[in-house]
Structures are given as structure tokens and as C-alpha cells.
Design a protein around this motif. Structure first.
Motif, PDB file in Angstrom:
ATOM      1  N   UNK A  49       0.841  -1.205   0.000  1.00 17.57           N
ATOM      2  CA  UNK A  49       0.000   0.000   0.000  1.00 17.57           C
ATOM      3  C   UNK A  49       0.877   1.257   0.000  1.00 17.57           C
ATOM      4  N   UNK A  50       1.980   1.199   0.723  1.00 14.45           N
ATOM      5  CA  UNK A  50       2.911   2.331   0.722  1.00 14.45           C
ATOM      6  C   UNK A  50       3.448   2.565  -0.698  1.00 14.45           C
ATOM      7  N   UNK A  51       3.762   1.497  -1.397  1.00 14.16           N
ATOM      8  CA  UNK A  51       4.232   1.629  -2.780  1.00 14.16           C
ATOM      9  C   UNK A  51       3.154   2.261  -3.662  1.00 14.16           C
ATOM     10  N   UNK A  52       1.905   1.866  -3.460  1.00 15.27           N
ATOM     11  CA  UNK A  52       0.803   2.460  -4.228  1.00 15.27           C
ATOM     12  C   UNK A  52       0.716   3.960  -3.940  1.00 15.27           C
ATOM     13  N   UNK A  53       0.851   4.343  -2.662  1.00 12.67           N
ATOM     14  CA  UNK A  53       0.840   5.765  -2.300  1.00 12.67           C
ATOM     15  C   UNK A  53       1.970   6.519  -3.002  1.00 12.67           C
ATOM     16  N   UNK A  54       3.151   5.890  -3.044  1.00  6.42           N
ATOM     17  CA  UNK A  54       4.300   6.537  -3.687  1.00  6.42           C
ATOM     18  C   UNK A  54       4.073   6.703  -5.190  1.00  6.42           C
ATOM     19  N   UNK A  55       3.401   5.737  -5.806  1.00  7.12           N
ATOM     20  CA  UNK A  55       3.076   5.849  -7.234  1.00  7.12           C
ATOM     21  C   UNK A  55       2.167   7.054  -7.454  1.00  7.12           C
ATOM     22  N   UNK A  56       1.157   7.212  -6.581  1.00  2.00           N
ATOM     23  CA  UNK A  56       0.237   8.354  -6.696  1.00  2.00           C
ATOM     24  C   UNK A  56       0.987   9.670  -6.495  1.00  2.00           C
ATOM     25  N   UNK A  57       1.790   9.755  -5.433  1.00  2.30           N
ATOM     26  CA  UNK A  57       2.511  10.995  -5.115  1.00  2.30           C
ATOM     27  C   UNK A  57       3.498  11.407  -6.199  1.00  2.30           C
ATOM     28  N   UNK A  58       4.185  10.419  -6.756  1.00  5.13           N
ATOM     29  CA  UNK A  58       5.241  10.705  -7.729  1.00  5.13           C
ATOM     30  C   UNK A  58       4.777  10.587  -9.179  1.00  5.13           C
ATOM     31  N   UNK A  59       3.483  10.288  -9.351  1.00  2.96           N
ATOM     32  CA  UNK A  59       2.914  10.131 -10.696  1.00  2.96           C
ATOM     33  C   UNK A  59       3.783   9.217 -11.562  1.00  2.96           C
ATOM     34  N   UNK A  60       4.199   8.118 -10.961  1.00  7.98           N
ATOM     35  CA  UNK A  60       5.085   7.160 -11.631  1.00  7.98           C
ATOM     36  C   UNK A  60       4.308   6.273 -12.591  1.00  7.98           C
ATOM     37  N   UNK A  61       5.012   5.802 -13.606  1.00 11.44           N
ATOM     38  CA  UNK A  61       4.415   4.898 -14.587  1.00 11.44           C
ATOM     39  C   UNK A  61       5.323   3.693 -14.792  1.00 11.44           C
ATOM     40  N   UNK A  62       4.757   2.650 -15.402  1.00 14.01           N
ATOM     41  CA  UNK A  62       5.501   1.413 -15.688  1.00 14.01           C
ATOM     42  C   UNK A  62       6.174   0.858 -14.440  1.00 14.01           C
ATOM     43  N   UNK A  63       5.406   0.729 -13.377  1.00 12.21           N
ATOM     44  CA  UNK A  63       5.950   0.287 -12.102  1.00 12.21           C
ATOM     45  C   UNK A  63       5.918  -1.234 -11.994  1.00 12.21           C
ATOM     46  N   UNK A  64       7.035  -1.773 -11.535  1.00  9.30           N
ATOM     47  CA  UNK A  64       7.143  -3.206 -11.251  1.00  9.30           C
ATOM     48  C   UNK A  64       7.539  -3.383  -9.796  1.00  9.30           C
ATOM     49  N   UNK A  65       6.923  -4.357  -9.166  1.00 11.95           N
ATOM     50  CA  UNK A  65       7.296  -4.732  -7.802  1.00 11.95           C
ATOM     51  C   UNK A  65       7.669  -6.205  -7.843  1.00 11.95           C
ATOM     52  N   UNK A  66       8.785  -6.541  -7.207  1.00 10.69           N
ATOM     53  CA  UNK A  66       9.226  -7.931  -7.175  1.00 10.69           C
ATOM     54  C   UNK A  66       9.431  -8.345  -5.725  1.00 10.69           C
ATOM     55  N   UNK A  67       8.808  -9.450  -5.337  1.00 10.19           N
ATOM     56  CA  UNK A  67       8.901  -9.961  -3.970  1.00 10.19           C
ATOM     57  C   UNK A  67       9.644 -11.294  -4.002  1.00 10.19           C
ATOM     58  N   UNK A  68      10.675 -11.394  -3.163  1.00  5.32           N
ATOM     59  CA  UNK A  68      11.439 -12.639  -3.096  1.00  5.32           C
ATOM     60  C   UNK A  68      11.769 -12.948  -1.636  1.00  5.32           C
ATOM     61  N   UNK A  69      12.232 -14.157  -1.398  1.00  2.21           N
ATOM     62  CA  UNK A  69      12.599 -14.561  -0.042  1.00  2.21           C
ATOM     63  C   UNK A  69      13.857 -15.408  -0.085  1.00  2.21           C
ATOM     64  N   UNK A  70      14.730 -15.129   0.852  1.00  2.00           N
ATOM     65  CA  UNK A  70      15.976 -15.894   0.997  1.00  2.00           C
ATOM     66  C   UNK A  70      15.925 -16.558   2.362  1.00  2.00           C
ATOM     67  N   UNK A  71      16.039 -17.860   2.367  1.00  2.00           N
ATOM     68  CA  UNK A  71      16.012 -18.615   3.614  1.00  2.00           C
ATOM     69  C   UNK A  71      17.438 -18.874   4.064  1.00  2.00           C
ATOM     70  N   UNK A  72      17.729 -18.458   5.295  1.00  2.00           N
ATOM     71  CA  UNK A  72      19.074 -18.653   5.838  1.00  2.00           C
ATOM     72  C   UNK A  72      19.082 -19.902   6.718  1.00  2.00           C
ATOM     73  N   UNK A  73      19.917 -20.861   6.364  1.00  2.90           N
ATOM     74  CA  UNK A  73      19.974 -22.119   7.119  1.00  2.90           C
ATOM     75  C   UNK A  73      21.309 -22.311   7.830  1.00  2.90           C
ATOM     76  N   UNK A  74      21.897 -21.224   8.270  1.00  2.00           N
ATOM     77  CA  UNK A  74      23.208 -21.299   8.899  1.00  2.00           C
ATOM     78  C   UNK A  74      23.076 -21.509  10.405  1.00  2.00           C
ATOM     79  N   UNK A  75      23.608 -22.602  10.916  1.00  4.59           N
ATOM     80  CA  UNK A  75      23.616 -22.918  12.349  1.00  4.59           C
ATOM     81  C   UNK A  75      22.263 -22.633  13.002  1.00  4.59           C
TER      82      UNK A  75
END
Length: 148
Positions: A49-75
Motif C-alpha cells: 500500500x505504501x508503494x501504491x501511495x508513492x506511485x500516486x505521489x510521484x505520478x510514476x508509470x511502468x511500475x514493477x514490484x518484485x517480492x522474493x525470499x531468501x532462507x538462511x539455514x546457517x547454524x
């Protein structure tokens, strides 16, 4: 985690469509979190939702959002780092985000980003940001569910 991310994106699909925002994700289905489902969903939804607000405020176009996860299995480090990255461009965006994340003042209490920060801290997680005028990457580090 995969179902939480999917559900979070689905709940905002109309707004993404309105602002012509593309959202993609890469989450391994075997990553399970120890944080309650609805709390993690609220964190992700509020950041989006914050990203959507920023798009409105900055009148941005061609916006992509990418969500990823890194699992840490160290000790004993059974942590997952969730990364939400956008390509929203804006001069004031960096200042606003940095101010919200570094502030302990009540003036930001009702902002989506600050609410995410509070939920993350409540669950003993870390929240930080790599933020430029060209893009922003939000990082959420939380404990994953440990199989016994």
C-alpha cells in the motif's frame, strides 16, 4: 509464506490494475514462518500500500514490484529475509521513507510503512531499506518455522 504473499497481492489487485503496476514474486513453497499468518499478511499489504501511495505521489508509470525470499539455514540462524523491491522514481520518496523508518514520533503512527515496522518489531524481526530516488528495496528479516 507463498500463500501469504499470493493473498496479499490478490487483496490489492484492483489498485495495482488502476495504477498499471506489475507485481511478481519468487517464493519457495517450503518456506514456513513462525509469525502469525495475518500479521505477516498485514506487513506485506502495508508495504505494498505504501508503494501504491508513492506511485500516486510521484505520478510514476511502468511500475514493477518484485517480492522474493531468501532462507538462511546457517547454524542457529533460522531466518528468512523477504525482499520487496519497486522501481518507483521520486525526489522526495527517499526522504519520506528514511524519515518514517528512523522516527519514533507519533506523527507517522498511521502510515502503512510505520505499521509494518511496528508489526516486524513486535515479532522480533528486523526491517530496513535500500532507498534511492530510482528504486526502493524493503527487507524484512523474521524467524522461520523450525521443524522439530
Amino acid at each position: 509464506l507463498l500463500s501469504i504473499v499470493s493473498e496479499s497481492i490478490f487483496s490489492l489487485k484492483d489498485e495495482f490494475k488502476t495504477y498499471d503496476m506489475k507485481v511478481k514474486f519468487d517464493i519457495k513453497p517450503e518456506i514456513n514462518m513462525s509469525i502469525p499468518f495475518n500479521e505477516l499478511k498485514n506487513i506485506i499489504v502495508n508495504i505494498l500500500k505504501h508503494s501504491i501511495e508513492q506511485v500516486k505521489l510521484n505520478k510514476s508509470e511502468n511500475i514493477s514490484i518484485f517480492i522474493s525470499a531468501i532462507s538462511e539455514d546457517l547454524d542457529e540462524n533460522n531466518d528468512v529475509v523477504i525482499k520487496i523491491e519497486d522501481n518507483i522514481k521520486g525526489e522526495n520518496k527517499k526522504i519520506i521513507i528514511d524519515d518514517i523508518l528512523s522516527s519514533n514520533e507519533d506523527k507517522y503512527f498511521d502510515t502503512n510503512l510505520y505499521l509494518s515496522k511496528l508489526f516486524i518489531e513486535k515479532n522480533k524481526g528486523l526491517f530496513w531499506c535500500n532507498n534511492t530516488i530510482f528504486n526502493t528495496a524493503y527487507f524484512i528479516k523474521l524467524h522461520k518455522e523450525v521443524k522439530k
